[in-house]
Design an enzyme around this catalytic site. Structure first.
Site, PDB file in Angstrom:
ATOM      1  N   CYS A 147       1.421  14.004   0.641  1.00 32.32           N
ATOM      2  CA  CYS A 147       2.228  12.775   0.639  1.00 32.32           C
ATOM      3  C   CYS A 147       1.718  11.758   1.664  1.00 32.32           C
ATOM      4  O   CYS A 147       1.431  10.602   1.324  1.00 32.32           O
ATOM      5  CB  CYS A 147       3.697  13.125   0.869  1.00 32.32           C
TER       6      CYS A 147
HETATM    7  N1  LIG Z   1       8.547  17.449  -0.949  1.00 32.14           N
HETATM    8  C1  LIG Z   1       7.583  16.554  -0.902  1.00 32.14           C
HETATM    9  O1  LIG Z   1       7.819  15.353  -0.684  1.00 32.14           O
HETATM   10  C2  LIG Z   1       6.155  16.944  -1.126  1.00 32.14           C
HETATM   11  C3  LIG Z   1       5.786  18.241  -1.413  1.00 32.14           C
HETATM   12  N2  LIG Z   1       4.463  18.551  -1.592  1.00 32.14           N
HETATM   13  C4  LIG Z   1       4.069  19.902  -1.881  1.00 32.14           C
HETATM   14  O2  LIG Z   1       4.695  20.366  -3.063  1.00 32.14           O
HETATM   15  C5  LIG Z   1       4.953  21.760  -2.946  1.00 32.14           C
HETATM   16  C6  LIG Z   1       6.453  21.994  -3.189  1.00 32.14           C
HETATM   17  O3  LIG Z   1       7.149  21.282  -2.198  1.00 32.14           O
HETATM   18  P1  LIG Z   1       8.732  21.216  -2.158  1.00 32.14           P
HETATM   19  O4  LIG Z   1       9.276  21.245  -3.522  1.00 32.14           O
HETATM   20  O5  LIG Z   1       9.072  20.124  -1.250  1.00 32.14           O
HETATM   21  O6  LIG Z   1       9.070  22.609  -1.465  1.00 32.14           O
HETATM   22  P2  LIG Z   1      10.446  23.419  -1.532  1.00 32.14           P
HETATM   23  O7  LIG Z   1      10.439  24.288  -0.338  1.00 32.14           O
HETATM   24  O8  LIG Z   1      11.576  22.503  -1.767  1.00 32.14           O
HETATM   25  O9  LIG Z   1      10.257  24.313  -2.855  1.00 32.14           O
HETATM   26  C7  LIG Z   1       9.200  25.191  -3.001  1.00 32.14           C
HETATM   27  C8  LIG Z   1       9.548  26.196  -4.102  1.00 32.14           C
HETATM   28  O10 LIG Z   1       8.456  27.113  -4.182  1.00 32.14           O
HETATM   29  C9  LIG Z   1       8.957  28.396  -4.606  1.00 32.14           C
HETATM   30  N3  LIG Z   1       8.474  29.456  -3.728  1.00 32.14           N
HETATM   31  C10 LIG Z   1       7.838  30.563  -4.146  1.00 32.14           C
HETATM   32  N4  LIG Z   1       7.528  31.355  -3.126  1.00 32.14           N
HETATM   33  C11 LIG Z   1       8.001  30.747  -2.016  1.00 32.14           C
HETATM   34  C12 LIG Z   1       7.983  31.090  -0.655  1.00 32.14           C
HETATM   35  N5  LIG Z   1       7.402  32.208  -0.196  1.00 32.14           N
HETATM   36  N6  LIG Z   1       8.571  30.239   0.219  1.00 32.14           N
HETATM   37  C13 LIG Z   1       9.142  29.107  -0.207  1.00 32.14           C
HETATM   38  N7  LIG Z   1       9.167  28.720  -1.506  1.00 32.14           N
HETATM   39  C14 LIG Z   1       8.599  29.539  -2.402  1.00 32.14           C
HETATM   40  C15 LIG Z   1      10.461  28.310  -4.577  1.00 32.14           C
HETATM   41  O11 LIG Z   1      10.829  28.127  -5.921  1.00 32.14           O
HETATM   42  P3  LIG Z   1      11.140  29.361  -6.891  1.00 32.14           P
HETATM   43  O12 LIG Z   1      11.932  30.344  -6.121  1.00 32.14           O
HETATM   44  O13 LIG Z   1      11.874  28.710  -7.996  1.00 32.14           O
HETATM   45  O14 LIG Z   1       9.802  29.920  -7.293  1.00 32.14           O
HETATM   46  C16 LIG Z   1      10.764  27.041  -3.820  1.00 32.14           C
HETATM   47  O15 LIG Z   1      11.956  26.449  -4.279  1.00 32.14           O
HETATM   48  C17 LIG Z   1       4.523  22.162  -1.537  1.00 32.14           C
HETATM   49  O16 LIG Z   1       3.221  22.671  -1.575  1.00 32.14           O
HETATM   50  C18 LIG Z   1       4.531  20.840  -0.783  1.00 32.14           C
HETATM   51  O17 LIG Z   1       3.653  20.823   0.288  1.00 32.14           O
HETATM   52  C19 LIG Z   1       3.483  17.619  -1.540  1.00 32.14           C
HETATM   53  C20 LIG Z   1       3.792  16.329  -1.267  1.00 32.14           C
HETATM   54  C21 LIG Z   1       5.153  15.900  -0.997  1.00 32.14           C
HETATM   55  C1  LIG Z   2       8.503  15.655   6.431  1.00 31.57           C
HETATM   56  C2  LIG Z   2       7.546  16.804   6.321  1.00 31.57           C
HETATM   57  O1  LIG Z   2       7.704  17.824   6.957  1.00 31.57           O
HETATM   58  N1  LIG Z   2       6.522  16.630   5.498  1.00 31.57           N
HETATM   59  C3  LIG Z   2       5.547  17.671   5.301  1.00 31.57           C
HETATM   60  C4  LIG Z   2       4.658  17.310   4.170  1.00 31.57           C
HETATM   61  C5  LIG Z   2       4.259  18.584   3.497  1.00 31.57           C
HETATM   62  C6  LIG Z   2       3.058  18.535   2.688  1.00 31.57           C
HETATM   63  O2  LIG Z   2       2.752  17.592   1.989  1.00 31.57           O
HETATM   64  O3  LIG Z   2       2.357  19.656   2.846  1.00 31.57           O
HETATM   65  P1  LIG Z   2       1.054  20.102   2.097  1.00 31.57           P
HETATM   66  O4  LIG Z   2      -0.084  19.663   2.938  1.00 31.57           O
HETATM   67  O5  LIG Z   2       1.161  21.573   1.975  1.00 31.57           O
HETATM   68  O6  LIG Z   2       1.110  19.395   0.793  1.00 31.57           O
HETATM   69  C7  LIG Z   2       4.688  17.879   6.549  1.00 31.57           C
HETATM   70  O7  LIG Z   2       4.545  16.945   7.328  1.00 31.57           O
HETATM   71  O8  LIG Z   2       4.099  18.960   6.687  1.00 31.57           O
END
Ligand SMILES: NC(=O)C1=CN([C@@H]2O[C@H](COP(=O)(O)OP(=O)(O)OC[C@H]3O[C@@H](n4cnc5c(N)ncnc54)[C@H](OP(=O)(O)O)[C@@H]3O)[C@@H](O)[C@H]2O)C=CC1
Ligand SMILES: CC(=O)N[C@@H](CCC(=O)OP(=O)(O)O)C(=O)O
Length: 341
Positions: A147
């Site tokens: 992000c």
């Molecule tokens: N949130 C954001 O703004 C952004 C997120 N990302 C990336 O997108 C991906 C998802 O992010 P986000 O949705 O925010 O993360 P969340 O923590 O909200 O959700 C991640 C999901 O992954 C699954 N999961 C499976 N194994 C694990 C584990 N060991 N620990 C935690 N979660 C697990 C779970 O879903 P289930 O149980 O249904 O399998 C969980 O709900 C990450 O790699 C993040 O870095 C990138 C850019 C921005």
């Molecule tokens: C607010 C906040 O905590 N943001 C996350 C963004 C996570 C992310 O984008 O992590 P990946 O590099 O795994 O995609 C962070 O700064 O780490």
């Protein structure tokens, strides 16, 4: 129709993907995969969403033949676990985590976790759509950008690529809404601490620093160094990155604005703005809004970039990449206006 599967459907990015796929004219969700919540239905989990009412299933590599594209909406380290099982999968994989973005040595240094095998990472195309569209068109594995990395790279790339700024004088201060940290609770994201507060975190050690430098190099051939400080804001969504750079050309602020406009003239999701920057012009949409100001007194340029971390910073860009990969209109399913208020 193009059939989609989401892994990690209970997370924030998984939920955003569901929303976008639910109103996409060409995509249909056929598999909602979850580690924690199998057996629940999407209607139980997200009763407010208009989407196929699928039952959440565990990920099974032998049950993916009917899926054209799989979105991995799982944390870094967890995506790696799925990626290594997808080597025989013939569809498209779009990983939202950092696991396919960096070569092994850099990944292990900045993420502090074991990297995926180098041969797998090397297959992945970096999905900063505006700057890598041709590669995305034929990619089967797409590393969706981080992000902060998206907001910062989109702001800096025209300047670094044009040779318009000193690549060793780039100072970035960026802040993110709390959804960027995912749905898991931590001491920093707990309401009592994050509400009415601004917290600095991962100063100069954020895992998106090598990703930004790698992108600047890949596009421009210029080895730039980026100093990045990241902050947590008490808002749900949005990233604002403020970038201070030293121009190598003498020209007026209006000329800088024009140069930026020209660089992105044909891009549907990049808007060069004038007036006062604010995060809400992008939140709720897939837009990246950019501003540039000349500080004549210090001879520095200030570039501002705002995005919605869950849209252009994650799920929106993943859909944009899928649109490009499947030869669709790049804006299909992404026509949401910013919420603003
Ligand atoms: N949130 C954001 O703004 C952004 C997120 N990302 C990336 O997108 C991906 C998802 O992010 P986000 O949705 O925010 O993360 P969340 O923590 O909200 O959700 C991640 C999901 O992954 C699954 N999961 C499976 N194994 C694990 C584990 N060991 N620990 C935690 N979660 C697990 C779970 O879903 P289930 O149980 O249904 O399998 C969980 O709900 C990450 O790699 C993040 O870095 C990138 C850019 C921005
Ligand atoms: C607010 C906040 O905590 N943001 C996350 C963004 C996570 C992310 O984008 O992590 P990946 O590099 O795994 O995609 C962070 O700064 O780490």
């Amino acid at each position: 129709m193009i059939t989609c599967g989401i892994v990690g459907v209970t997370g924030y990015a998984g939920m955003e993907l569901l929303k976008l796929i639910g109103k996409h004219p060409e995509f249909t969700l056929v598999r909602a995969m979850s580690d924690s919540s199998t057996g629940l239905t999407l209607a139980q989990l997200y009763p407010w969403l208009e989407i196929e009412d699928l039952t959440l299933e565990p990920f099974r590599v032998d049950a993916l033949d009917d899926i054209d594209v799989i979105f991995l909406a799982t944390p870094s380290g967890v995506s790696a676990h799925y990626v290594t099982q997808l080597t025989e999968y013939e569809g498209v994989v779009i990983d939202l985590s950092g696991d396919l973005r960096l070569p092994a040595s850099s990944y292990e240094t900045w993420y502090g976790k074991p990297a995926v095998p180098a041969s797998l990472q090397a297959q992945a195309v970096y999905g900063l759509t505006e700057w890598n569209r041709d590669a995305v068109r034929s990619a089967n594995w797409i590393a969706n950008p981080g992000c902060y990395a998206t907001a910062v790279a989109l702001g800096l790339l025209p300047f670094v690529n044009g040779g318009w700024i000193d690549p060793n004088e780039i100072i970035v201060s960026a802040c993110s809404g709390i959804t960027g940290a995912g749905k898991g609770l931590s001491a920093k994201t707990h309401h009592a601490r994050s509400n009415e507060n601004v917290q600095l975190y991962k100063i100069h050690t954020h895992q998106h620093i090598p990703e930004i430098e790698q992108t600047l190099y890949a596009v421009s051939g210029t080895q730039a160094t980026v100093s990045l400080s990241t902050h947590l804001l008490p808002i749900n969504r949005g990233i604002m990155a403020t970038m201070s750079v030293v121009p190598t050309l003498e020209q007026s602020e209006a000329d800088w604005v024009d140069a930026l406009r020209q660089a992105y003239a044909d891009e549907p999701f990049i808007r060069v703005q004038q007036g006062e920057p604010e995060i809400r012009t992008a939140v709720g949409s897939n837009y990246c809004d950019l501003w540039v100001y000349l500080d004549q007194r210090t001879n520095r340029l200030t570039i501002i970039s705002v995005i919605d971390n869950m849209q252009k910073g994650a799920a929106g860009q993943a859909i944009q990449n899928a649109n490009v990969r499947f030869g669709l209109n790049e804006t299909a399913g992404l026509n949401e206006q910013p919420q603003y208020i």
